[in-house]
Design an enzyme around this catalytic site. Structure first.
Site, PDB file in Angstrom:
ATOM      1  N   GLY A   1      -0.783   2.412   6.376  1.00  0.00           N
ATOM      2  CA  GLY A   1      -0.950   1.647   7.619  1.00  0.00           C
ATOM      3  C   GLY A   1      -0.296   0.272   7.607  1.00  0.00           C
ATOM      4  O   GLY A   1      -0.596  -0.560   8.467  1.00  0.00           O
ATOM      5  N   LYS A   2       0.618   0.031   6.684  1.00  0.00           N
ATOM      6  CA  LYS A   2       1.272  -1.291   6.594  1.00  0.00           C
ATOM      7  C   LYS A   2       2.018  -1.636   7.880  1.00  0.00           C
ATOM      8  O   LYS A   2       1.843  -2.726   8.441  1.00  0.00           O
ATOM      9  CB  LYS A   2       2.265  -1.324   5.416  1.00  0.00           C
ATOM     10  CG  LYS A   2       1.647  -1.051   4.066  1.00  0.00           C
ATOM     11  CD  LYS A   2       2.690  -1.042   2.968  1.00  0.00           C
ATOM     12  CE  LYS A   2       3.754   0.036   3.081  1.00  0.00           C
ATOM     13  NZ  LYS A   2       3.244   1.432   3.006  1.00  0.00           N
ATOM     14  N   SER A   3       2.880  -0.729   8.331  1.00  0.00           N
ATOM     15  CA  SER A   3       3.686  -1.007   9.528  1.00  0.00           C
ATOM     16  C   SER A   3       2.798  -1.133  10.757  1.00  0.00           C
ATOM     17  O   SER A   3       2.985  -2.033  11.584  1.00  0.00           O
ATOM     18  CB  SER A   3       4.720   0.096   9.748  1.00  0.00           C
ATOM     19  OG  SER A   3       5.653   0.108   8.687  1.00  0.00           O
TER      20      SER A   3
ATOM     21  N   GLY B   1       0.835  -1.197   0.000  1.00  0.00           N
ATOM     22  CA  GLY B   1       0.000   0.000   0.000  1.00  0.00           C
ATOM     23  C   GLY B   1       0.868   1.244   0.000  1.00  0.00           C
ATOM     24  O   GLY B   1       2.095   1.168   0.165  1.00  0.00           O
ATOM     25  N   LEU B   2       0.222   2.374  -0.163  1.00  0.00           N
ATOM     26  CA  LEU B   2       0.929   3.652  -0.207  1.00  0.00           C
ATOM     27  C   LEU B   2       1.650   3.929   1.112  1.00  0.00           C
ATOM     28  O   LEU B   2       1.295   3.355   2.146  1.00  0.00           O
ATOM     29  CB  LEU B   2      -0.080   4.787  -0.442  1.00  0.00           C
ATOM     30  CG  LEU B   2      -0.796   4.811  -1.788  1.00  0.00           C
ATOM     31  CD1 LEU B   2      -1.923   5.840  -1.750  1.00  0.00           C
ATOM     32  CD2 LEU B   2       0.183   5.125  -2.917  1.00  0.00           C
ATOM     33  N   SER B   3       2.608   4.816   1.066  1.00  0.00           N
ATOM     34  CA  SER B   3       3.248   5.279   2.291  1.00  0.00           C
ATOM     35  C   SER B   3       2.170   5.922   3.176  1.00  0.00           C
ATOM     36  O   SER B   3       1.352   6.703   2.690  1.00  0.00           O
ATOM     37  CB  SER B   3       4.330   6.299   1.938  1.00  0.00           C
ATOM     38  OG  SER B   3       4.929   6.785   3.120  1.00  0.00           O
ATOM     39  N   GLY B   4       2.138   5.557   4.433  1.00  0.00           N
ATOM     40  CA  GLY B   4       1.138   6.112   5.348  1.00  0.00           C
ATOM     41  C   GLY B   4      -0.204   5.405   5.320  1.00  0.00           C
ATOM     42  O   GLY B   4      -1.133   5.795   6.030  1.00  0.00           O
TER      43      GLY B   4
ATOM     44  N   SER C   1       5.966  -1.886  -2.078  1.00  0.00           N
ATOM     45  CA  SER C   1       5.957  -2.822  -3.214  1.00  0.00           C
ATOM     46  C   SER C   1       4.942  -2.377  -4.263  1.00  0.00           C
ATOM     47  O   SER C   1       3.906  -3.010  -4.435  1.00  0.00           O
ATOM     48  CB  SER C   1       5.721  -4.270  -2.756  1.00  0.00           C
ATOM     49  OG  SER C   1       4.730  -4.410  -1.777  1.00  0.00           O
TER      50      SER C   1
HETATM   51  N1  LIG Z   1      -7.195   1.698  10.317  1.00  0.00           N
HETATM   52  C1  LIG Z   1      -5.906   2.055  10.376  1.00  0.00           C
HETATM   53  N2  LIG Z   1      -4.942   1.136  10.138  1.00  0.00           N
HETATM   54  C2  LIG Z   1      -3.641   1.484  10.185  1.00  0.00           C
HETATM   55  N3  LIG Z   1      -3.182   2.722  10.459  1.00  0.00           N
HETATM   56  C3  LIG Z   1      -4.079   3.684  10.710  1.00  0.00           C
HETATM   57  C4  LIG Z   1      -5.479   3.401  10.677  1.00  0.00           C
HETATM   58  N4  LIG Z   1      -6.136   4.541  10.954  1.00  0.00           N
HETATM   59  C5  LIG Z   1      -5.197   5.476  11.167  1.00  0.00           C
HETATM   60  N5  LIG Z   1      -3.962   4.995  11.036  1.00  0.00           N
HETATM   61  C6  LIG Z   1      -2.700   5.771  11.187  1.00  0.00           C
HETATM   62  O1  LIG Z   1      -2.083   5.881   9.911  1.00  0.00           O
HETATM   63  C7  LIG Z   1      -0.654   5.901  10.039  1.00  0.00           C
HETATM   64  C8  LIG Z   1      -0.053   4.779   9.197  1.00  0.00           C
HETATM   65  O2  LIG Z   1       1.339   4.842   9.242  1.00  0.00           O
HETATM   66  P1  LIG Z   1       2.273   3.592   8.952  1.00  0.00           P
HETATM   67  O3  LIG Z   1       1.717   2.363   9.595  1.00  0.00           O
HETATM   68  O4  LIG Z   1       3.652   3.988   9.300  1.00  0.00           O
HETATM   69  O5  LIG Z   1       2.092   3.456   7.358  1.00  0.00           O
HETATM   70  P2  LIG Z   1       3.039   2.710   6.297  1.00  0.00           P
HETATM   71  O6  LIG Z   1       3.868   1.691   7.026  1.00  0.00           O
HETATM   72  O7  LIG Z   1       2.052   2.099   5.333  1.00  0.00           O
HETATM   73  O8  LIG Z   1       3.843   3.770   5.650  1.00  0.00           O
HETATM   74  C9  LIG Z   1      -0.351   5.723  11.519  1.00  0.00           C
HETATM   75  O9  LIG Z   1      -0.113   6.992  12.074  1.00  0.00           O
HETATM   76  C10 LIG Z   1      -1.655   5.114  12.063  1.00  0.00           C
HETATM   77  O10 LIG Z   1      -1.868   5.422  13.421  1.00  0.00           O
HETATM   78 MG   LIG Z   2       5.956   1.493   7.164  1.00  0.00          MG
END
Ligand SMILES: Nc1ncnc2c1ncn2[C@@H]1O[C@H](COP(=O)(O)OP(=O)(O)O)[C@@H](O)[C@H]1O
Ligand SMILES: [Mg+2]
Length: 204
Positions: free
Chosen positions: A38-40, A33-36, A108
């Site tokens: 929620g993957k991590s 998925g896109l950056s931000g 990815s």
């Molecule tokens: N349903 C959800 N699932 C995952 N993250 C969420 C959700 N709602 C809000 N968030 C917020 O979105 C952000 C996702 O960041 P992150 O997990 O680092 O994304 P990624 O690893 O995809 O770049 C976090 O600040 C998280 O708290």
């Molecule tokens: Mg991440």
């Protein structure tokens, strides 16, 4: 490809022997998925639940950490992203061979690269999880300030802004993180693993 000079020794302890030590089947949970998006966050929550409630042997490969170590020689051009994902597929394959449930949290962005990872893993337990969230929402969250940087032009080849993201067409699971709470997303992944027989329901 394969080098004809390399002959692999047949080892006595293989995946089947290792699997007998674990209360679950090996699997790869591939978050994309896109950056931000929620993957991590979700990979971490799923791993915590697997560890705590299912005594599952897991390992989380997170993009940022891997890019600091194993893949520190790679950048963000499309060929480098392809190599990043190829190595990840190989590492995931090794962890599955060791009997673990491996979770990967990498953007990815390209279908072809994810398909290659699936091919490398080469089992029915490659579970592509689309962490689906509109670009506008990811950009509002901007947990690492990267979108702001990319919009300013200080960050080249940023996915969704100046580099493509191809959403999966046949993901095993799609999580809508803009309208489903993290706990609900986590539950969906666990339910899927139970349905597929990878986990046995701890509650039963
Ligand atoms: N349903 C959800 N699932 C995952 N993250 C969420 C959700 N709602 C809000 N968030 C917020 O979105 C952000 C996702 O960041 P992150 O997990 O680092 O994304 P990624 O690893 O995809 O770049 C976090 O600040 C998280 O708290
Ligand atoms: Mg991440």
């Amino acid at each position: 490809m394969g080098n004809p000079e390399i002959h692999q020794h047949r080892h006595t302890v293989g995946q089947a022997e290792r699997m007998r030590l674990k209360p679950h089947l090996p699997a790869c949970l591939w978050f994309t998925g896109l950056s931000g998006s929620g993957k991590s966050t979700l990979a971490n929550a799923v791993e915590q639940c697997l560890n705590r409630d299912y005594r599952a042997h897991t390992y989380l490969l997170d993009g940022d950490a891997i890019r600091m170590g194993l893949n520190s020689d790679l950048g963000f051009s499309l060929p480098d992203r392809a190599e990043n994902i190829r190595r990840l597929g190989e590492v995931a394959r090794l962890f599955m061979d060791a009997g673990l449930i491996v979770l990967t949290a990498f953007i990815s962005p390209l279908r072809e690269d994810r398909a290659r990872a699936r091919q490398i893993v080469n089992t029915g337990r490659f579970i592509e999880i689309h962490v689906d969230c509109p670009l506008e929402v990811c950009e509002q969250r901007d947990p690492k300030g990267l979108y702001r940087k990319a919009r300013r032009g200080d960050l080249a080849e940023f996915t969704g802004i100046s580099s493509p993201y191809e959403p999966p067409l046949g993901a095993e699971l799609t999580l809508h993180t803009d309208r489903e709470a993290p706990e609900d997303c986590t539950r969906q992944v666990i339910q899927y693993l139970i349905k597929e027989g990878i986990l046995t329901d701890a509650a039963s």
